[in-house]
Each structure stands twice: as C-alpha cells, then as structure tokens.
Design a protein around this motif. Sequence first.
Motif, PDB file in Angstrom:
ATOM      1  N   UNK A   1      -5.447 105.239 -58.758  1.00  0.00           N
ATOM      2  CA  UNK A   1      -6.511 106.203 -58.464  1.00  0.00           C
ATOM      3  C   UNK A   1      -6.972 106.926 -59.724  1.00  0.00           C
ATOM      4  N   UNK A   2      -8.275 106.950 -59.916  1.00  0.00           N
ATOM      5  CA  UNK A   2      -8.855 107.655 -61.052  1.00  0.00           C
ATOM      6  C   UNK A   2      -8.893 106.868 -62.346  1.00  0.00           C
ATOM      7  N   UNK A   3      -8.324 105.680 -62.355  1.00  0.00           N
ATOM      8  CA  UNK A   3      -8.346 104.863 -63.568  1.00  0.00           C
ATOM      9  C   UNK A   3      -9.705 104.172 -63.689  1.00  0.00           C
ATOM     10  N   UNK A   4     -10.268 104.197 -64.880  1.00  0.00           N
ATOM     11  CA  UNK A   4     -11.546 103.529 -65.092  1.00  0.00           C
ATOM     12  C   UNK A   4     -11.349 102.076 -65.499  1.00  0.00           C
ATOM     13  N   UNK A   5     -10.207 101.769 -66.061  1.00  0.00           N
ATOM     14  CA  UNK A   5      -9.892 100.407 -66.482  1.00  0.00           C
ATOM     15  C   UNK A   5      -8.848  99.801 -65.550  1.00  0.00           C
ATOM     16  N   UNK A   6      -8.928  98.500 -65.311  1.00  0.00           N
ATOM     17  CA  UNK A   6      -7.889  97.855 -64.484  1.00  0.00           C
ATOM     18  C   UNK A   6      -6.512  97.990 -65.140  1.00  0.00           C
ATOM     19  N   UNK A   7      -5.482  97.965 -64.313  1.00  0.00           N
ATOM     20  CA  UNK A   7      -4.095  98.032 -64.804  1.00  0.00           C
ATOM     21  C   UNK A   7      -3.406  96.708 -64.523  1.00  0.00           C
ATOM     22  N   UNK A   8      -2.526  96.315 -65.402  1.00  0.00           N
ATOM     23  CA  UNK A   8      -1.752  95.096 -65.165  1.00  0.00           C
ATOM     24  C   UNK A   8      -0.599  95.418 -64.214  1.00  0.00           C
ATOM     25  N   UNK A   9      -0.063  94.379 -63.617  1.00  0.00           N
ATOM     26  CA  UNK A   9       1.098  94.559 -62.741  1.00  0.00           C
ATOM     27  C   UNK A   9       2.256  95.146 -63.548  1.00  0.00           C
ATOM     28  N   UNK A  10       2.407  94.712 -64.782  1.00  0.00           N
ATOM     29  CA  UNK A  10       3.470  95.245 -65.637  1.00  0.00           C
ATOM     30  C   UNK A  10       3.288  96.744 -65.851  1.00  0.00           C
ATOM     31  N   UNK A  11       2.053  97.174 -66.108  1.00  0.00           N
ATOM     32  CA  UNK A  11       1.798  98.605 -66.299  1.00  0.00           C
ATOM     33  C   UNK A  11       2.135  99.396 -65.038  1.00  0.00           C
ATOM     34  N   UNK A  12       1.738  98.864 -63.882  1.00  0.00           N
ATOM     35  CA  UNK A  12       2.012  99.543 -62.616  1.00  0.00           C
ATOM     36  C   UNK A  12       3.513  99.645 -62.382  1.00  0.00           C
TER      37      UNK A  12
ATOM     38  N   UNK B   1       5.745 102.256 -51.026  1.00  0.00           N
ATOM     39  CA  UNK B   1       5.378 101.636 -52.294  1.00  0.00           C
ATOM     40  C   UNK B   1       3.890 101.327 -52.363  1.00  0.00           C
ATOM     41  N   UNK B   2       3.297 100.815 -51.286  1.00  0.00           N
ATOM     42  CA  UNK B   2       1.871 100.496 -51.343  1.00  0.00           C
ATOM     43  C   UNK B   2       1.028 101.753 -51.538  1.00  0.00           C
ATOM     44  N   UNK B   3       1.451 102.865 -50.987  1.00  0.00           N
ATOM     45  CA  UNK B   3       0.744 104.128 -51.191  1.00  0.00           C
ATOM     46  C   UNK B   3       0.885 104.589 -52.637  1.00  0.00           C
ATOM     47  N   UNK B   4       2.066 104.405 -53.204  1.00  0.00           N
ATOM     48  CA  UNK B   4       2.291 104.783 -54.594  1.00  0.00           C
ATOM     49  C   UNK B   4       1.423 103.941 -55.529  1.00  0.00           C
ATOM     50  N   UNK B   5       1.265 102.657 -55.215  1.00  0.00           N
ATOM     51  CA  UNK B   5       0.422 101.785 -56.039  1.00  0.00           C
ATOM     52  C   UNK B   5      -1.019 102.272 -56.013  1.00  0.00           C
ATOM     53  N   UNK B   6      -1.523 102.594 -54.823  1.00  0.00           N
ATOM     54  CA  UNK B   6      -2.895 103.096 -54.714  1.00  0.00           C
ATOM     55  C   UNK B   6      -3.070 104.379 -55.522  1.00  0.00           C
ATOM     56  N   UNK B   7      -2.105 105.274 -55.428  1.00  0.00           N
ATOM     57  CA  UNK B   7      -2.199 106.534 -56.161  1.00  0.00           C
ATOM     58  C   UNK B   7      -2.080 106.319 -57.672  1.00  0.00           C
TER      59      UNK B   7
ATOM     60  N   UNK C   1       9.107  92.941 -57.057  1.00  0.00           N
ATOM     61  CA  UNK C   1       8.985  93.763 -55.857  1.00  0.00           C
ATOM     62  C   UNK C   1       7.547  94.156 -55.543  1.00  0.00           C
ATOM     63  N   UNK C   2       6.625  93.915 -56.446  1.00  0.00           N
ATOM     64  CA  UNK C   2       5.281  94.427 -56.273  1.00  0.00           C
ATOM     65  C   UNK C   2       4.251  93.344 -55.934  1.00  0.00           C
ATOM     66  N   UNK C   3       4.490  92.112 -56.316  1.00  0.00           N
ATOM     67  CA  UNK C   3       3.491  91.048 -56.150  1.00  0.00           C
ATOM     68  C   UNK C   3       3.084  90.884 -54.688  1.00  0.00           C
ATOM     69  N   UNK C   4       4.032  90.857 -53.785  1.00  0.00           N
ATOM     70  CA  UNK C   4       3.735  90.710 -52.359  1.00  0.00           C
ATOM     71  C   UNK C   4       2.868  91.872 -51.862  1.00  0.00           C
ATOM     72  N   UNK C   5       3.176  93.068 -52.301  1.00  0.00           N
ATOM     73  CA  UNK C   5       2.423  94.242 -51.856  1.00  0.00           C
ATOM     74  C   UNK C   5       1.012  94.234 -52.456  1.00  0.00           C
ATOM     75  N   UNK C   6       0.890  93.831 -53.701  1.00  0.00           N
ATOM     76  CA  UNK C   6      -0.434  93.707 -54.325  1.00  0.00           C
ATOM     77  C   UNK C   6      -1.284  92.728 -53.517  1.00  0.00           C
ATOM     78  N   UNK C   7      -0.697  91.595 -53.118  1.00  0.00           N
ATOM     79  CA  UNK C   7      -1.428  90.610 -52.303  1.00  0.00           C
ATOM     80  C   UNK C   7      -1.883  91.222 -50.980  1.00  0.00           C
ATOM     81  N   UNK C   8      -1.023  91.999 -50.341  1.00  0.00           N
ATOM     82  CA  UNK C   8      -1.384  92.644 -49.070  1.00  0.00           C
ATOM     83  C   UNK C   8      -2.514  93.648 -49.257  1.00  0.00           C
ATOM     84  N   UNK C   9      -2.443  94.441 -50.306  1.00  0.00           N
ATOM     85  CA  UNK C   9      -3.500  95.409 -50.576  1.00  0.00           C
ATOM     86  C   UNK C   9      -4.831  94.707 -50.856  1.00  0.00           C
ATOM     87  N   UNK C  10      -4.756  93.567 -51.518  1.00  0.00           N
ATOM     88  CA  UNK C  10      -5.974  92.805 -51.813  1.00  0.00           C
ATOM     89  C   UNK C  10      -6.573  92.217 -50.529  1.00  0.00           C
ATOM     90  N   UNK C  11      -5.727  91.696 -49.651  1.00  0.00           N
ATOM     91  CA  UNK C  11      -6.221  91.154 -48.370  1.00  0.00           C
ATOM     92  C   UNK C  11      -6.871  92.247 -47.523  1.00  0.00           C
TER      93      UNK C  11
END
Length: 84
Positions: free
Chosen positions: A14-25, A5-11, A35-45
């Motif tokens: 990828x290539x987006x010029x504007x930030x995406x919301x968690x809902x969009x992701x 899942x964390x790899x899918x989030x990065x992909x 299911x995504x908030x914990x992984x977003x936090x890990x990617x940010x750390x």
Amino acid sequence: MDLRLQEKILLTLYGKTEPATITEITKMLDIFPQNIVYIIDRLERRNLITTKKEGRVRLCKLTEKGELVAKKLKELADIYEFKI
C-alpha cells in the motif's frame, strides 16, 4: 487479534509507487519466500495485485481494487493498533 499474511502483503504494498519483488516483500515481513508465492497467486486471482515477471524476478503491485482494500485495512489496523 493479528492480521493474516495476505492482509500484511496488501498493507506492505500500500502506498508504493513502484512494484516490489517477492524477495523485498518477504524481507519486509520477515518470512520465507516459499510461504508467500501461493498467497501472491491467490491475491492475483482475486484481482487485488498484479504480477509481472522480469527475468528471474517477479514484481508485485496493487491493482485499483487492491489499493481500495489496502486503504480500508490500513484504517482498521490504525484503529485497532495492529502490527504489520
């Protein structure tokens, strides 16, 4: 072999010029926001993404390091024909 899942989030970012919301992701990946908030936090750390809260919305964007990692993941996904 499937992508994690964390790899899918990065992909997804990828290539987006504007930030995406968690809902969009979560809609792009067809998963629940819970299911995504914990992984977003890990990617940010790990300094792979940055997040910014605007009102009730949390915006996610790849860092320079995250762009490099996502680019390599995209290359591997293309070679091995992984589905995102």
